[in-house]
Enzyme design. Structure first.
Site, PDB file in Angstrom:
ATOM      1  N   ASP A   1       8.951  -6.980  -6.281  1.00 37.99           N
ATOM      2  CA  ASP A   1       7.838  -7.647  -5.231  1.00 37.99           C
ATOM      3  C   ASP A   1       7.260  -8.605  -5.863  1.00 37.99           C
ATOM      4  O   ASP A   1       6.287  -9.010  -6.781  1.00 37.99           O
ATOM      5  CB  ASP A   1       6.648  -6.466  -5.182  1.00 37.99           C
ATOM      6  CG  ASP A   1       5.608  -6.967  -3.832  1.00 37.99           C
ATOM      7  OD1 ASP A   1       5.576  -8.159  -3.757  1.00 37.99           O
ATOM      8  OD2 ASP A   1       5.270  -6.177  -3.067  1.00 37.99           O
TER       9      ASP A   1
ATOM     10  N   HIS B   1      12.877   8.926  12.702  1.00 30.31           N
ATOM     11  CA  HIS B   1      11.604   7.912  12.604  1.00 30.31           C
ATOM     12  C   HIS B   1      10.270   8.625  12.654  1.00 30.31           C
ATOM     13  O   HIS B   1       9.463   8.452  13.403  1.00 30.31           O
ATOM     14  CB  HIS B   1      11.392   6.833  13.537  1.00 30.31           C
ATOM     15  CG  HIS B   1      10.860   5.474  13.224  1.00 30.31           C
ATOM     16  ND1 HIS B   1      11.178   4.344  13.745  1.00 30.31           N
ATOM     17  CD2 HIS B   1       9.631   5.473  12.514  1.00 30.31           C
ATOM     18  CE1 HIS B   1      10.013   3.382  13.355  1.00 30.31           C
ATOM     19  NE2 HIS B   1       9.431   4.235  12.506  1.00 30.31           N
TER      20      HIS B   1
ATOM     21  N   GLU C   1      17.161   1.811  17.477  1.00 31.66           N
ATOM     22  CA  GLU C   1      16.653   3.079  17.685  1.00 31.66           C
ATOM     23  C   GLU C   1      16.275   3.413  19.161  1.00 31.66           C
ATOM     24  O   GLU C   1      15.959   2.296  19.937  1.00 31.66           O
ATOM     25  CB  GLU C   1      15.205   3.211  17.001  1.00 31.66           C
ATOM     26  CG  GLU C   1      15.310   3.192  15.707  1.00 31.66           C
ATOM     27  CD  GLU C   1      14.134   3.545  14.761  1.00 31.66           C
ATOM     28  OE1 GLU C   1      12.922   3.732  15.441  1.00 31.66           O
ATOM     29  OE2 GLU C   1      14.059   3.326  13.830  1.00 31.66           O
TER      30      GLU C   1
ATOM     31  N   GLY D   1       8.211   8.568  10.121  1.00 34.55           N
ATOM     32  CA  GLY D   1       7.089   7.893   8.979  1.00 34.55           C
ATOM     33  C   GLY D   1       5.753   8.168   9.460  1.00 34.55           C
ATOM     34  O   GLY D   1       4.774   8.557   8.618  1.00 34.55           O
TER      35      GLY D   1
ATOM     36  N   ARG E   1       0.982  -1.273  -0.014  1.00 37.84           N
ATOM     37  CA  ARG E   1       0.025   0.046   0.052  1.00 37.84           C
ATOM     38  C   ARG E   1       0.847   1.359  -0.157  1.00 37.84           C
ATOM     39  O   ARG E   1       0.517   2.279  -0.814  1.00 37.84           O
ATOM     40  CB  ARG E   1      -1.000  -0.094   1.160  1.00 37.84           C
ATOM     41  CG  ARG E   1      -2.220  -0.821   1.018  1.00 37.84           C
ATOM     42  CD  ARG E   1      -3.042  -1.218   2.521  1.00 37.84           C
ATOM     43  NE  ARG E   1      -2.200  -1.632   3.464  1.00 37.84           N
ATOM     44  CZ  ARG E   1      -2.681  -2.090   4.649  1.00 37.84           C
ATOM     45  NH1 ARG E   1      -3.878  -1.942   4.705  1.00 37.84           N
ATOM     46  NH2 ARG E   1      -1.794  -2.773   5.528  1.00 37.84           N
ATOM     47  N   ILE E   2       2.056   1.403   0.735  1.00 34.17           N
ATOM     48  CA  ILE E   2       2.761   2.516   0.841  1.00 34.17           C
ATOM     49  C   ILE E   2       3.586   2.586  -0.543  1.00 34.17           C
ATOM     50  O   ILE E   2       4.066   3.597  -0.859  1.00 34.17           O
ATOM     51  CB  ILE E   2       3.680   2.588   2.282  1.00 34.17           C
ATOM     52  CG1 ILE E   2       2.647   2.575   3.134  1.00 34.17           C
ATOM     53  CG2 ILE E   2       4.516   3.644   2.261  1.00 34.17           C
ATOM     54  CD1 ILE E   2       3.522   2.328   4.660  1.00 34.17           C
TER      55      ILE E   2
END
Length: 529
Positions: A171, A279, A261, A281, A151-152
Site C-alpha cells: 500500500d 458478491h 455481475e 461481501g 480499513r478492511i
C-alpha cells in the site's frame, strides 16, 4: 406544507424506514426496472438505493427535485457522482457499514481455499467420501499478502494473524512505521507477489487498480498461491487468472466479485480449486441494518439543509461542534460580499481566525462560497456544486487560518479582489452563548451590528445631515430601522452606514437615498431564503 419525498428503490432494512421517521413521505419502486425508476424519481427529494439501481446522468436529469442520492453500502459504481455534483445533488454512502462483514468474508474465503471446505461439503452431500482429494494446507506460518491496507485490509490482517500467518502488505499510501505498529511488513507489489502463499485484495476500483493482479503479476507468484478477491471485480484480471490456473501457476482462488455481475457462467467455475460466492461481501443482516441506519441519518441531515459527514462529493469532512455554528454566518457573509461587490470576484479569500482554527475549518470556506453564488446563478446552489460554479467562472478560492484574533474570540472574513483591482471584504463573528451573528467589519470600517434578514450598506463622503436624510426617506416609505452603525475613516473622509431594517428597501427608495446623500455605492441585501 407537504413533506419531503423519499424514494426507496431497493429492499432495505425495516429499521431504515423507522430511522427516517414520520417527517417524510416514503415511496417505493423497483430501481432495477428502468422505466419504473425514471417515472418514480421525477418528483422526489431523495432516493435510497443499494447496488441494483443505476443513478446515472439520465436518472439525475429526470429527477427535477432531487437533492440526495443515498447508497446503503460502500461502493458507488452505480452512481454517476460527476453528474450528481454538476446538478447540485449530494451523494452519500455508508462507508463503515460493511467493513467487518467484508473482512470476515475475505477471511472465510482464505480458510475455505486452504481447506477446500465448500468442495468437500458439496461432494459429501452427493454421497461422496473424498478425504484424500480434499487434503488442504495449514495457514500457520504461511505468508498472507494484503494488497491494500485500508480499513478492511487491516481487519483481515488482524484476524489472519491470529491463525499464525505472517502478514505482508502493499500500500503506497501507508507509512512503514504505521504498518509496523500493526505487525505488518510493507513490501513492493513485486516483492509481495513473490513471497505470498495467499494474496487478498482490498483496493477500490480505479483506472490505476483495474487489472492490477493481471498476467504480468500472475507470472511472479508461487505456483502454490491462492488469490482472494472480495473487493471489486476487475482488480484481479479474470482472463489472466484463468490462464494461470490452466498452466498451474496459481493453485486456487476465492472470488466474491466479478468484472461483470451477476456472473453465473464464468469458465473459472470449472476449476474445483476456485471457490465463488455471489458478491456476499456486505450480505449480513448486521451490515444491511448499519447501512440503512447510516444513510437514513444522512438523508435527514441533508434534507434539513445541514452538511453530511458521509457525503462523498462535498469537501469538508466531519464538522466539529465548535465549527458548526459558523456555517450559517459564513454563508451570509458570502451573500453580503456578493451584494457589496456587485460582481464575481477574480480571487476570493476566506480567512478564519481564533480558537476555532484548532479544528478543521475547510467547511467554512465551502459555506462562504455557497453564499457568494446564492444570488449570482439561476441554479440552486449547494455545498456540492458551489466549487464548480467558482471553477467555471475562473474564481481562485483560498482559505487562510490563524489562531490569533485580537478583538474577537473567532472571526470569519470574506475578501475578494474584483476585476478592477478593488478589494471588497466583510467580516463577522458569533457572540455569546447563543452564537449571535454579527457583522464587525466592512472593508476598512469597523462596525458592530447584529445580522438580520434585511440589511443595507451605503458608502458616502462624511458630512452632516446624512443620517437625518436616510431616516426621513425610509420613514416616508414606511420602512423601520432595526439597527444602524455609522463608521468613518476620518472626519470628512470615506464613511459607511450599515443598517438592518424590518423589510426590504425597494430599489427605487435605495436609489433615492443614494442620490440625496451622494453615496458612492448603495447595496441592499435580503438574506431570507
Amino acid at each position: 406544507m407537504s413533506k419531503p419525498v423519499v424514494l426507496i428503490a431497493e429492499e432495505l432494512s425495516p429499521a431504515t424506514v423507522d430511522a427516517l421517521g414520520p417527517d417524510f413521505e416514503i415511496r417505493h419502486c423497483d430501481g432495477a426496472a428502468r422505466d419504473e425508476l425514471l417515472t418514480a424519481i421525477a418528483d422526489v427529494d431523495a432516493v435510497l438505493i443499494r447496488s441494483a439501481t443505476k443513478i446515472d446522468a439520465e436518472a439525475i436529469a429526470a429527477a427535477r427535485r432531487l437533492k440526495v442520492v443515498a447508497r446503503a453500502g460502500v461502493g458507488l459504481d452505480n452512481v454517476d457522482v460527476a453528474a450528481a455534483t454538476k446538478a447540485g445533488v449530494m451523494v452519500v454512502n455508508a462507508p463503515t457499514s460493511n467493513i467487518v462483514t467484508a473482512a470476515e468474508l475475505a477471511c472465510g474465503l482464505i480458510v475455505s481455499t486452504a481447506r477446500n471446505i465448500p468442495q468437500a461439503n458439496a461432494a459429501l452431500k452427493k454421497g461422496e467420501w473424498k478425504r484424500s482429494k480434499y487434503t488442504g494446507v495449514e495457514l500457520a506460518e504461511k505468508t498472507l499478502g494484503v494488497v491494500g491496507l485500508g480499513r478492511i485490509g487491516v481487519l483481515v490482517a488482524q484476524r489472519m494473524a491470529a491463525f499464525g500467518m505472517d502478514i505482508v502488505a502493499y500500500d503506497p499510501y501507508v507509512q512503514p512505521a504505521r504498518a509496523a505498529q500493526m505487525g505488518v511488513k510493507l513490501l513492493s507489489l513485486d516483492e509481495l507477489l513473490a513471497v505470498s502463499d495467499f494474496i487478498t485484495v482490498h483496493l477500490p476500483k480505479t483506472p490505476e487498480t483495474l487489472g492490477l493482479i493481471g498476467d504480468e503479476a500472475l507470472h511472479k507468484v508461487k505456483p502454490s498461491v491462492r488469490i482472494i478477491n472480495a473487493a471489486r471485480g476487475g482488480i484481479v484480471d479474470e482472463a489472466a487468472l484463468l490462464s494461470a490456473l490452466k498452466e498451474g501457476r496459481v493453485a486456487g482462488a476465492g472470488l466474491d466479485v466479478y468484472a461483470t455481475e451477476p456472473c453465473t457462467d464464468s469458465p473459472l467455475f470449472e476449476f474445483d480449486t476456485v471457490i465463488g460466492t455471489p458478491h456476499l461481501g456486505a450480505s449480513t443482516g448486521e451490515a444491511q441494518e448499519k447501512a440503512g441506519l447510516a444513510v437514513a441519518k444522512s438523508v435527514r441531515l441533508a434534507l434539513a439543509g445541514e452538511l453530511v459527514p458521509d457525503a462523498v462529493n462535498v469537501q469538508g469532512g466531519v464538522i466539529a461542534e465548535d465549527v458548526r455554528p459558523g456555517l450559517p454566518l459564513a454563508e451570509k457573509l458570502g451573500r453580503i460580499f456578493t451584494a457589496l461587490a456587485g460582481e464575481v470576484a477574480q480571487r476570493l479569500d476566506v480567512e478564519v481566525c481564533g480558537e476555532i482554527t484548532q479544528h478543521d475549518v475547510k467547511i467554512l470556506e465551502l459555506s462562504a462560497l455557497k453564499g457568494v453564488f446564492e444570488d449570482v446563478v439561476a441554479e440552486t446552489v449547494s455545498y456540492v456544486n458551489a466549487p464548480l460554479f467558482a471553477q467555471e467562472r475562473g474564481v481562485e478560492v483560498r482559505l487562510t487560518t490563524s489562531s490569533e484574533s485580537p478583538d474577537h474570540r473567532n472571526l470569519i472574513t470574506v475578501r475578494g479582489t474584483l476585476t478592477s483591482g478593488e478589494v471588497v471584504s466583510v467580516a463577522g463573528t458569533l457572540a455569546g452563548p447563543k452564537h449571535l451573528q454579527k457583522i464587525v467589519g466592512i472593508g476598512p470600517h469597523t462596525v458592530d451590528l447584529a445580522l438580520a434578514d434585511h440589511t443595507a450598506f451605503l458608502r458616502y463622503t462624511d458630512r452632516p445631515g446624512v443620517v437625518g436624510t436616510l431616516g426621513r426617506i425610509l420613514g416616508e416609505a414606511g420602512i423601520n430601522i432595526a439597527g444602524m452603525q455609522v463608521a468613518r475613516a476620518e472626519e470628512g473622509g470615506d464613511a459607511l452606514i450599515a443598517l438592518t431594517i424590518d423589510s426590504t428597501i425597494p430599489p427605487a427608495v435605495l436609489n433615492e437615498i443614494a442620490e440625496e446623500i451622494g453615496a458612492t455605492s448603495a447595496r441592499g441585501v435580503d438574506l431570507t431564503d
